[in-house]
Enzyme design. Structure first.
Site, mmCIF file in Angstrom:
data_model
loop_
_atom_site.group_PDB
_atom_site.id
_atom_site.type_symbol
_atom_site.label_atom_id
_atom_site.label_comp_id
_atom_site.label_asym_id
_atom_site.label_seq_id
_atom_site.Cartn_x
_atom_site.Cartn_y
_atom_site.Cartn_z
ATOM 1 N N GLU A 1 8.233 6.493 -16.485
ATOM 2 C CA GLU A 1 8.302 5.208 -16.390
ATOM 3 C C GLU A 1 8.080 4.615 -17.901
ATOM 4 O OE1 GLU A 1 4.994 3.556 -14.012
ATOM 5 O OE2 GLU A 1 5.547 4.310 -12.166
ATOM 6 N N HIS B 1 6.850 -0.745 -10.883
ATOM 7 C CA HIS B 1 5.329 -0.627 -10.889
ATOM 8 C C HIS B 1 4.710 -1.920 -10.802
ATOM 9 C CE1 HIS B 1 2.129 2.421 -12.117
ATOM 10 N NE2 HIS B 1 1.712 1.553 -11.363
HETATM 11 P P1 NAD Z 1 -8.618 5.904 -3.013
HETATM 12 O O1 NAD Z 1 -9.195 6.935 -3.817
HETATM 13 O O2 NAD Z 1 -9.412 4.650 -2.506
HETATM 14 O O3 NAD Z 1 -7.739 6.431 -1.861
HETATM 15 C C1 NAD Z 1 -6.933 7.720 -2.252
HETATM 16 C C2 NAD Z 1 -7.216 8.629 -0.952
HETATM 17 O O4 NAD Z 1 -6.362 9.864 -1.270
HETATM 18 C C3 NAD Z 1 -8.491 9.149 -0.691
HETATM 19 O O5 NAD Z 1 -8.962 8.702 0.644
HETATM 20 C C4 NAD Z 1 -8.527 10.642 -0.710
HETATM 21 O O6 NAD Z 1 -9.348 11.425 0.165
HETATM 22 C C5 NAD Z 1 -6.894 10.889 -0.344
HETATM 23 N N1 NAD Z 1 -6.583 11.926 -1.007
HETATM 24 C C6 NAD Z 1 -6.799 12.725 -2.106
HETATM 25 N N2 NAD Z 1 -5.922 13.781 -2.033
HETATM 26 C C7 NAD Z 1 -5.370 14.006 -0.785
HETATM 27 C C8 NAD Z 1 -4.193 14.860 -0.447
HETATM 28 N N3 NAD Z 1 -4.141 16.219 -0.984
HETATM 29 N N4 NAD Z 1 -3.681 14.606 0.962
HETATM 30 C C9 NAD Z 1 -4.201 13.586 1.555
HETATM 31 N N5 NAD Z 1 -5.027 12.676 1.036
HETATM 32 C C10 NAD Z 1 -5.555 12.656 -0.077
HETATM 33 O O7 NAD Z 1 -7.454 5.227 -3.856
HETATM 34 P P2 NAD Z 1 -6.740 3.812 -3.682
HETATM 35 O O8 NAD Z 1 -7.231 2.893 -4.435
HETATM 36 O O9 NAD Z 1 -6.378 3.661 -2.305
HETATM 37 O O10 NAD Z 1 -5.271 4.174 -4.498
HETATM 38 C C11 NAD Z 1 -4.262 4.998 -3.950
HETATM 39 C C12 NAD Z 1 -3.138 5.406 -4.943
HETATM 40 O O11 NAD Z 1 -2.314 4.005 -5.123
HETATM 41 C C13 NAD Z 1 -3.688 5.867 -6.303
HETATM 42 O O12 NAD Z 1 -2.739 6.676 -6.730
HETATM 43 C C14 NAD Z 1 -3.638 4.674 -7.426
HETATM 44 O O13 NAD Z 1 -3.329 5.059 -8.590
HETATM 45 C C15 NAD Z 1 -2.423 3.814 -6.808
HETATM 46 N N6 NAD Z 1 -2.246 2.603 -7.199
HETATM 47 C C16 NAD Z 1 -1.001 1.978 -7.365
HETATM 48 C C17 NAD Z 1 -0.673 0.636 -7.708
HETATM 49 C C18 NAD Z 1 0.470 0.104 -8.119
HETATM 50 O O14 NAD Z 1 0.646 -0.524 -9.054
HETATM 51 N N7 NAD Z 1 1.575 0.619 -7.740
HETATM 52 C C19 NAD Z 1 -1.953 -0.013 -7.734
HETATM 53 C C20 NAD Z 1 -3.019 0.455 -7.285
HETATM 54 C C21 NAD Z 1 -3.316 1.817 -7.068
HETATM 55 C C1 MLT Z 2 -3.220 1.145 -10.834
HETATM 56 O O1 MLT Z 2 -3.495 2.364 -10.617
HETATM 57 O O2 MLT Z 2 -4.131 0.403 -10.726
HETATM 58 C C2 MLT Z 2 -1.843 0.680 -11.010
HETATM 59 O O3 MLT Z 2 -1.017 1.297 -11.559
HETATM 60 C C3 MLT Z 2 -1.585 -0.808 -11.506
HETATM 61 C C4 MLT Z 2 -1.416 -0.966 -12.855
HETATM 62 O O4 MLT Z 2 -2.302 -1.104 -13.757
HETATM 63 O O5 MLT Z 2 -0.369 -1.290 -13.025
#
Ligand code: NAD
Ligand code: MLT
Length: 528
Positions: A261, A279
């Protein structure tokens, strides 16, 4: 002045919170090239980022004053957390601040994919009216597989259940009971692959989850499956997905995150069955304000009163618990330091046992404190802190173990540290009396009652009349005031251990004089 660099675009509300504080000087410099960041990072005490800035080990090598990196968001995969920990830099994020936004984006992407909304929108704006081309599918009655059932996974499930879908989840850290309570079924990864019409990933990117969806795992999926990734680039092998989309094995994909990205070249650009966003999961006004204000507050708390909240490299302890634990944290550190100075030599292991009251707490901050205490006397001043202590111990090959044991009969709480060096093994135990009275209560086989004060003289001696008086006189002659003295012995006349709390350091010359007394051996000056 505490100097903060904000190197990614953060909502202005958070910057304002920081700027209101007169002790902070805040520079917002977004879009820096790595070499530009490298030039200036040495000037800053704190760094605030989102996902664009890559805080690599090269950047950290120049971050001589950096104490904290704040991530306005969840994922910290743009930060070399291991290297930061080694350098004693706290890395904190804002878990939960954008959960709802990311969950809503995932569900929007799943629906948009099912109904070809982006494609139909683009076509209509070209004056086309292709009703037949954009026939979609209902999500009602379909099975959705959620990999990673954490904060976002759970919110996605709740929303999808309301559409009448069946939800399967795979998360090794979530029990079947917890899944059942939320109305979803916890299954194995293979079962999820075999039975899902949609698969959406919500795990962090780790060594285990990297390329979780690849050519092999795609083979295990239903024909015509649809795949959604609004979590992290790299969870899906993009080449394998592109091949499966071309072959029709995968019917469609909705992607918010990518291996690289920003993305400006991809086989997906040519594919009508792939919808993409840059994203945007957390890009809502609400989420951006939340994470920006929250990380600013966390940073201020860190610099003003040392509170470490939401650190990914240090255990979080809520303030009210921390207050109760504080005497034990201090005691662990002092016992570790005492054990280390008392033993001398190359440390090979530290075994810590907790019993009674203290054992009901999360042990990790206590163990970290004990390890810091052990390493303090053998570390260069200023290099060791609570963040890097465990790393340094590991690097030095020191094995650390912690155990909860049943309550001791003699003490309501007890911390027992066994420190092994190549040549010796010593046990030091301590307790907290009342609210905050720290005591060392055992040194090897001797029961004692010693306050862990700043300057302690300790030696073994023959238990016979006159020895203690002689040392007292010697200290007095050199103007060293004795605050208290304790003799530990097993039986009258056997070898004893004497611990003297003194009000000041004892100069080397005086220590040598004490060491030269024939009735005395193993003289040590311990500084806590
Ligand atoms: P979280 O820590 O609450 O949940 C992650 C879950 O993944 C946990 O329950 C953990 O047990 C599980 N996990 C870890 N390893 C695993 C595996 N090998 N197999 C299956 N499950 C597994 O995190 P969250 O806040 O729910 O965030 C989830 C994802 O979303 C993260 O990668 C975060 O960076 C991403 N995210 C992306 C955006 C975006 O802008 N697209 C925004 C926020 C978060
Ligand atoms: C995150 O992990 O919180 C997401 O990637 C959101 C972001 O900062 O764009």
């Amino acid at each position: 002045m505490i100097k903060i660099l904000v190197s990614d675009p953060l909502a202005k509300e958070g910057i304002e919170v920081l700027k209101k504080n007169p002790e902070f000087s805040v520079d917002v410099r977004t879009g820096l090239k790595p070499e530009e960041l490298l030039q200036i990072i040495g000037n800053y005490d704190g760094l605030l980022v989102r996902s664009e800035t890559k805080v690599t080990n090269v950047i950290l090598s120049e971050a001589k004053n950096l104490k904290i990196i704040g991530r306005a968001g969840t994922g910290v995969d743009n930060i070399d957390v291991k290297e930061a920990s080694k350098k004693g830099i706290v890395v904190m994020n804002v878990p939960g601040g954008n959960t709802i936004s990311a969950a809503e984006h995932t569900v929007s992407m799943l629906l948009a994919l099912s109904r070809n909304i982006p494609q139909a929108n683009a076509s209509l704006k070209k004056c086309e009216w292709k009703k037949k081309e954009f026939v979609g599918v209902e999500v009602f009655g379909k099975t959705v597989g959620i990999i990673g059932f954490g904060k976002i996974g759970v919110e996605v499930a709740k929303r999808l259940l309301s559409f009448g879908t069946e939800v399967l989840v795979y998360d090794p850290f979530v029990s079947k009971e917890r899944a059942g309570q939320l109305g979803v079924e916890s299954v194995s990864l293979d079962e999820l692959f075999a039975n899902s019409d949609y698969i959406t990933v919500h795990t962090p990117k780790t060594e285990q989850t990297k390329n979780l969806i690849n050519a092999e795992t795609i083979k295990k999926m239903k024909d015509g499956v649809r795949i959604i990734n609004c979590a992290r680039g790299g969870l899906i092998d993009e080449k394998a997905l592109a091949d499966a989309l071309k072959s029709g094995k995968v019917k469609g994909a909705a992607l918010d995150v990518f291996e690289k990205e920003p993305l400006c070249e991809s086989p997906f650009f040519e594919m009508n069955n792939v919808i993409m966003t840059p994203h945007l999961g957390a890009s809502t006004e609400e989420a951006q304000t939340n994470v920006s204000v929250e990380i600013a507050k966390q940073l201020i708390e860190f610099f003003t009163n040392g509170t470490i909240r939401n650190a990914v490299n240090f255990p979080y302890i809520p303030a009210e618990i921390l207050q109760k634990m504080q005497p034990y944290i201090t005691l662990s550190e002092k016992l570790g330091s005492f054990a280390s100075q008392f033993s001398g030599g190359r440390i090979s292991s530290v075994e810590i046992e907790y019993s009674g009251e203290v054992a009901k707490y999360d042990l990790s901050p206590l163990t970290i404190s004990a390890v810091k205490g052990v390493l303090d006397p053998v570390s260069e001043t200023g290099l060791l802190n609570f963040i890097n202590a465990s790393f340094i111990a590991k690097e030095k090959g020191i094995k650390v173990t912690e155990t909860r044991i049943p309550a001791s009969l003699d003490f309501t709480n007890l911390i027992n540290i066994k420190l092994k060096t190549e040549t010796a093994e010593n046990v030091i135990a301590g307790t907290v009396f009342g609210k905050n009275e720290l005591r060392i209560v055992k040194i090897n086989d001797y029961y004692v009652d010693v306050e862990p004060t700043e300057n302690i003289l300790i030696f073994s001696n023959m238990d016979k009349p006159g020895v203690i008086g002689k040392i007292g006189a010697l200290l007095g002659k050199n103007s060293i005031n004795i605050a208290s003295m304790e003799v530990g012995r097993k039986t009258a006349g056997s070898d004893a251990i004497t611990i003297v709390n003194v009000d000041s350091d004892i100069p080397e010359k005086v220590l040598t004089e004490i060491k030269n007394q024939p009735e005395i051996k193993n003289v040590k000056m311990i500084k806590l």
